[in-house]
Design a protein around this motif. Structure first.
Motif, PDB file in Angstrom:
ATOM      1  N   TYR A 104      28.957  10.225 -18.774  1.00 29.81           N
ATOM      2  CA  TYR A 104      30.417  10.345 -18.704  1.00 29.81           C
ATOM      3  C   TYR A 104      30.811  11.294 -17.567  1.00 29.81           C
ATOM      4  O   TYR A 104      30.036  12.152 -17.160  1.00 29.81           O
ATOM      5  CB  TYR A 104      30.971  10.891 -20.016  1.00 29.81           C
ATOM      6  CG  TYR A 104      30.799   9.960 -21.195  1.00 29.81           C
ATOM      7  CD1 TYR A 104      31.601   8.834 -21.358  1.00 29.81           C
ATOM      8  CD2 TYR A 104      29.830  10.214 -22.161  1.00 29.81           C
ATOM      9  CE1 TYR A 104      31.443   7.988 -22.440  1.00 29.81           C
ATOM     10  CE2 TYR A 104      29.662   9.379 -23.257  1.00 29.81           C
ATOM     11  CZ  TYR A 104      30.472   8.260 -23.388  1.00 29.81           C
ATOM     12  OH  TYR A 104      30.307   7.429 -24.462  1.00 29.81           O
ATOM     13  N   ILE A 161      36.312  11.389 -19.360  1.00 34.07           N
ATOM     14  CA  ILE A 161      36.521  12.113 -20.599  1.00 34.07           C
ATOM     15  C   ILE A 161      37.174  13.468 -20.321  1.00 34.07           C
ATOM     16  O   ILE A 161      36.745  14.196 -19.424  1.00 34.07           O
ATOM     17  CB  ILE A 161      35.179  12.354 -21.340  1.00 34.07           C
ATOM     18  CG1 ILE A 161      34.500  11.034 -21.677  1.00 34.07           C
ATOM     19  CG2 ILE A 161      35.397  13.198 -22.595  1.00 34.07           C
ATOM     20  CD1 ILE A 161      35.256  10.139 -22.616  1.00 34.07           C
ATOM     21  N   ARG A 169      34.389   5.811 -18.583  1.00 30.63           N
ATOM     22  CA  ARG A 169      33.489   6.971 -18.536  1.00 30.63           C
ATOM     23  C   ARG A 169      34.221   8.284 -18.246  1.00 30.63           C
ATOM     24  O   ARG A 169      33.583   9.320 -18.120  1.00 30.63           O
ATOM     25  CB  ARG A 169      32.386   6.746 -17.503  1.00 30.63           C
ATOM     26  CG  ARG A 169      31.423   5.641 -17.926  1.00 30.63           C
ATOM     27  CD  ARG A 169      30.238   5.519 -16.995  1.00 30.63           C
ATOM     28  NE  ARG A 169      29.271   4.552 -17.498  1.00 30.63           N
ATOM     29  CZ  ARG A 169      28.277   4.834 -18.332  1.00 30.63           C
ATOM     30  NH1 ARG A 169      28.118   6.064 -18.751  1.00 30.63           N
ATOM     31  NH2 ARG A 169      27.449   3.890 -18.747  1.00 30.63           N
ATOM     32  N   ASP A 228      30.273   3.824 -28.260  1.00 32.87           N
ATOM     33  CA  ASP A 228      29.720   3.417 -26.965  1.00 32.87           C
ATOM     34  C   ASP A 228      28.234   3.094 -27.058  1.00 32.87           C
ATOM     35  O   ASP A 228      27.734   2.246 -26.309  1.00 32.87           O
ATOM     36  CB  ASP A 228      29.986   4.504 -25.921  1.00 32.87           C
ATOM     37  CG  ASP A 228      31.440   4.501 -25.445  1.00 32.87           C
ATOM     38  OD1 ASP A 228      32.201   3.629 -25.916  1.00 32.87           O
ATOM     39  OD2 ASP A 228      31.807   5.363 -24.635  1.00 32.87           O
ATOM     40  N   LEU A 282      27.436  14.799 -23.145  1.00 37.39           N
ATOM     41  CA  LEU A 282      28.316  13.823 -22.490  1.00 37.39           C
ATOM     42  C   LEU A 282      27.867  13.532 -21.057  1.00 37.39           C
ATOM     43  O   LEU A 282      27.873  12.380 -20.612  1.00 37.39           O
ATOM     44  CB  LEU A 282      29.756  14.329 -22.507  1.00 37.39           C
ATOM     45  CG  LEU A 282      30.418  14.394 -23.893  1.00 37.39           C
ATOM     46  CD1 LEU A 282      31.735  15.151 -23.825  1.00 37.39           C
ATOM     47  CD2 LEU A 282      30.634  12.994 -24.455  1.00 37.39           C
TER      48      LEU A 282
END
Length: 267
Positions: free
Chosen positions: A52, A24, A22, A142, A47
């Protein structure tokens, strides 16, 4: 804690990466960072909504990361190599801890898979293999694996016309764009069967190339855009593609990140 891009967030530290898939680093390319900031902000919101953790990474000094493409496209190979190294060196400790690098501009993020490998020795680039992804690639993969959920609002039959950037087509990454758009309920996706928009980076801006650029755009892209309904969405990930559509057809094309963000915000 999410390292947001808005405002002046603190820089992340590699030890904050948990390595659970998770983490990023949202790669803010030159075009979206300075000219279309709304795309980065939309991507950030999507996101974060998906769960994330975003990490803000910056090379030594004040300048943000750059893939070096703007130098390379004008033949300044040494400067392009230096820019690529600046970014790779800043990203390395995060990637080695398990973070993935995600970008919005195809020609920039895909440089990590192509030009950087040709410009630099393998020991400087090997760590990034499989870790530099287009925004849609990350989300589509994902979603398929069930690692994330995105509660999109029903678009009730609204139509989206999708134009693919040449780099997306060359690297066979248009599939994830279509996948993620088709994940939005009630959105009818129509893929524009087109070749290059005619801009090819800065090619179409040169006075000696403008007529060729226009002819390329008129082959299929601009006629399809003109036929689109007034409430239809025109989607194009490439900044040069969006400019060509605006200049040639008088329509605003938007990055897929903004389409997704709007579908989430509608709930």
């Amino acid at each position: 804690m999410a390292q947001t891009l808005a405002g002046k967030p603190r820089l992340a530290r590699p030890e904050e990466v948990r390595g659970d898939g998770r983490d990023i680093v949202l790669f803010g390319d030159t075009f979206n960072r300075y000219f279309e900031r709304e795309n980065l902000e939309a991507a950030e919101r999507v996101l974060l909504k998906a769960g994330y953790r975003l990490h803000r990474v910056q090379p030594e000094g004040r300048r943000p990361m750059c893939c070096g493409r703007t130098y390379l496209s004008s033949g300044q190979t040494d400067d392009a190599r230096a820019e690529a190294l600046r970014s790779l060196d800043a990203l390395r400790p995060f990637v080695e801890k398990g973070a993935r690098v995600v970008g919005l501009e195809p020609s920039c993020i895909l440089s990590f898979r192509d030009e950087m490998l040709a410009l630099l020795p393998a020991e400087r680039t090997g760590f990034i293999a499989g870790k530099a992804l287009m925004f849609e690639e990350l989300l589509a993969a994902d979603l398929k694996e069930g690692r994330i959920t995105l509660p999109f609002a029903d678009q009730k039959g609204r139509v989206a016309h999708l134009h693919g950037h040449c780099h997306q087509k060359a690297f066979a990454v248009m599939g994830p764009v279509e996948t993620i758009l088709r994940a939005i309920p009630g959105l009818e996706l129509r893929v524009i069967e087109s070749s290059c928009c005619g801009m090819s980076g800065a090619f179409g801006y040169a006075v000696e190339n403008i007529e060729v650029s226009k002819k390329m755009a008129e082959l299929s892209l601009l006629p399809a855009v003109r036929k689109a309904g007034p409430d239809d969405i025109i989607v194009a990930d490439g900044t040069s593609c969006r400019h060509q559509i605006h200049d040639g057809a008088g329509r605003e094309a938007i990055h897929v990140a903004r389409v997704l963000e709007a579908a989430l915000a509608a709930l």
